[in-house]
Design a protein around this motif. Sequence first.
Motif, PDB file in Angstrom:
ATOM      1  N   PRO A   1       0.825  -1.233   0.000  1.00  0.00           N
ATOM      2  CA  PRO A   1       0.000   0.000   0.000  1.00  0.00           C
ATOM      3  C   PRO A   1       0.850   1.271   0.000  1.00  0.00           C
ATOM      4  N   TRP A   2       0.453   2.224  -0.809  1.00  0.00           N
ATOM      5  CA  TRP A   2       1.185   3.487  -0.928  1.00  0.00           C
ATOM      6  C   TRP A   2       0.923   4.416   0.259  1.00  0.00           C
ATOM      7  N   GLU A   3      -0.048   4.047   1.102  1.00  0.00           N
ATOM      8  CA  GLU A   3      -0.352   4.877   2.267  1.00  0.00           C
ATOM      9  C   GLU A   3       0.845   5.014   3.202  1.00  0.00           C
ATOM     10  N   TYR A   4       1.684   3.955   3.244  1.00  0.00           N
ATOM     11  CA  TYR A   4       2.898   4.033   4.071  1.00  0.00           C
ATOM     12  C   TYR A   4       3.779   5.204   3.617  1.00  0.00           C
TER      13      TYR A   4
ATOM     14  N   ILE B   1      11.109   2.769   4.110  1.00  0.00           N
ATOM     15  CA  ILE B   1       9.723   2.316   4.186  1.00  0.00           C
ATOM     16  C   ILE B   1       9.475   1.098   3.299  1.00  0.00           C
ATOM     17  N   MET B   2       9.838   1.218   2.025  1.00  0.00           N
ATOM     18  CA  MET B   2       9.498   0.184   1.054  1.00  0.00           C
ATOM     19  C   MET B   2      10.462  -1.007   1.049  1.00  0.00           C
TER      20      MET B   2
ATOM     21  N   SER C   1       2.257   8.750   4.379  1.00  0.00           N
ATOM     22  CA  SER C   1       2.457   9.155   5.773  1.00  0.00           C
ATOM     23  C   SER C   1       3.865   9.694   5.981  1.00  0.00           C
ATOM     24  N   ALA C   2       4.843   9.028   5.344  1.00  0.00           N
ATOM     25  CA  ALA C   2       6.230   9.477   5.468  1.00  0.00           C
ATOM     26  C   ALA C   2       6.432  10.825   4.781  1.00  0.00           C
ATOM     27  N   PHE C   3       5.776  11.037   3.622  1.00  0.00           N
ATOM     28  CA  PHE C   3       5.886  12.321   2.923  1.00  0.00           C
ATOM     29  C   PHE C   3       5.338  13.453   3.775  1.00  0.00           C
ATOM     30  N   ILE C   4       4.234  13.183   4.499  1.00  0.00           N
ATOM     31  CA  ILE C   4       3.646  14.208   5.368  1.00  0.00           C
ATOM     32  C   ILE C   4       4.619  14.603   6.471  1.00  0.00           C
TER      33      ILE C   4
END
Length: 285
Positions: free
Chosen positions: A176-179, A197-198, A182-185
């Motif tokens: 999921p790209w949501e991870y 993350i990935m 969240s990190a970009f925020i």
Amino acid sequence: MRKERCLSDRLFRIITFTIMTIFAISFIGIFFWMIFGSMRSISGFVTDPFNFFDISWKSIAKNYERAFTYKVGGTTAMPEMFLNSILFIVGTVSIGLILTSISGYIVAKYTFALRKFIITINILVITIPTVGTVSITYRLLDSLNLLDTFFGVYLLAAGGFGFNFLLFYNYFSAIPWEYAESAFIDGAGNFTVMMKIMMPQALPIISAVAVVSFIGSWNDYYTPYMYLNSRPTVAYGINAIYQKYNASMPYVFAGMTFSAVVSLGLYCAFSKTIMESMSAGGLKG
């Protein structure tokens, strides 16, 4: 209709299972024939190749001593070939793993103009036999003065695409790209998201591809033969032993047993990880 379908399905499974069982038995039989053959005397093997009980410590010592001390080209014995194999494997596997994982991640998670084109070209390239490019590749390395160098074969492994690229592409597509969002925020950049993350989430597929690539490079005869002629690896050396002792197969079997035990042991140690990760990489996304 349903009953006929179930019957045909059962028949298909029985036939498939029978064929696979025959294949498995044949491979296992050949494997043990090789091991026991490496423990026999030359005369005993020639007299009766399938006598698994005609073994002796004297024959074992002689066969493995001959396999490990034979020098390819008069200079390189098995210890040096083992070192060459390690240098060959570490470089090609590391470079290939890094580039295919990064390219698979980028194509899976970012939208850009040539994204679909890259995937299509990659699939088409996989279907094209590499034999037709041998002469061009050979001339290219020769013109760059990289022929017969480890850096030259490392360069050949730096494509970033192929079957491993598809595995990484499918695996990253399922994360999921949501991870990342969240990190970009929190202020993370693209590189930080990829590395922190990935990539940690892709450790199972990375481990599986690394082990399979290691085994493939360990058994690779073609590349060292073409591009590392004066730096023979174990796979290359075993063929040289066969050319020298083709009438004395126990010597050859000793070298083959050593090579097979290394790759088989590594596969057995990571078989569960390989099967689970390959299934995930092939089916997800």
